[in-house]
Design a protein around this motif. Structure first.
Motif, short mmCIF file in Angstrom:
data_model
loop_
_atom_site.label_atom_id
_atom_site.label_comp_id
_atom_site.label_asym_id
_atom_site.label_seq_id
_atom_site.Cartn_x
_atom_site.Cartn_y
_atom_site.Cartn_z
N MET A 182 11.84 45.35 -8.78
CA MET A 182 11.02 45.66 -9.95
C MET A 182 9.93 46.65 -9.52
N PRO A 183 9.89 47.83 -10.14
CA PRO A 183 8.99 48.88 -9.66
C PRO A 183 7.56 48.82 -10.23
N GLY A 204 7.85 44.52 -6.92
CA GLY A 204 8.27 44.19 -5.56
C GLY A 204 9.31 43.09 -5.48
N ARG A 205 9.58 42.40 -6.58
CA ARG A 205 10.60 41.34 -6.58
C ARG A 205 11.96 41.89 -6.98
N PRO A 206 13.03 41.34 -6.39
CA PRO A 206 14.36 41.69 -6.89
C PRO A 206 14.51 41.20 -8.33
N LEU A 207 15.24 41.94 -9.13
CA LEU A 207 15.40 41.56 -10.54
C LEU A 207 15.97 40.15 -10.69
N LEU A 208 16.87 39.75 -9.80
CA LEU A 208 17.45 38.41 -9.91
C LEU A 208 16.40 37.32 -9.76
N LYS A 209 15.29 37.62 -9.11
CA LYS A 209 14.25 36.62 -8.90
C LYS A 209 13.12 36.69 -9.93
N LEU A 210 13.29 37.51 -10.96
CA LEU A 210 12.29 37.55 -12.03
C LEU A 210 12.39 36.26 -12.84
N PRO A 211 11.25 35.73 -13.29
CA PRO A 211 11.29 34.52 -14.11
C PRO A 211 11.96 34.81 -15.46
N GLU A 212 12.72 33.85 -15.93
CA GLU A 212 13.43 34.02 -17.20
C GLU A 212 12.49 34.34 -18.37
N PRO A 213 11.32 33.67 -18.47
CA PRO A 213 10.42 34.02 -19.58
C PRO A 213 9.99 35.49 -19.59
#
Length: 73
Positions: free
Chosen positions: A14-15, A21-30
């Motif tokens: 995530m830019p 700095g987090r991979p998109l897969l680790k973004l919170p669902e909300p």
């Protein structure tokens, strides 16, 4: 969609924003639900965010965790 597109989306960092700095897969669902309600950007990143939204919505996140590159775990 091909396999490489999925791997790229899972490992895309995530830019910007709160989760920069987090991979998109680790973004919170909300956060992804919020993006969905506002509209995903018209870009490759937007398509990747939409894909990860669908992955999480359908409970497939754990199945894709092995695709994360070592530096993103």
């Amino acid at each position: 969609m091909d396999q490489q597109e999925l791997i790229d989306a899972v490992n895309q960092i995530m830019p910007f924003g709160k989760y920069q700095g987090r991979p998109l897969l680790k973004l919170p669902e909300p956060y992804l639900v919020w993006f969905k309600s506002k509209g995903f950007p018209e870009s490759k990143l937007g398509r990747q965010l939409a894909l990860i939204y669908e992955v999480k919505l359908n409970g497939l996140e754990s199945m894709l965790m092995p695709l994360l590159q070592e530096e993103n775990r």
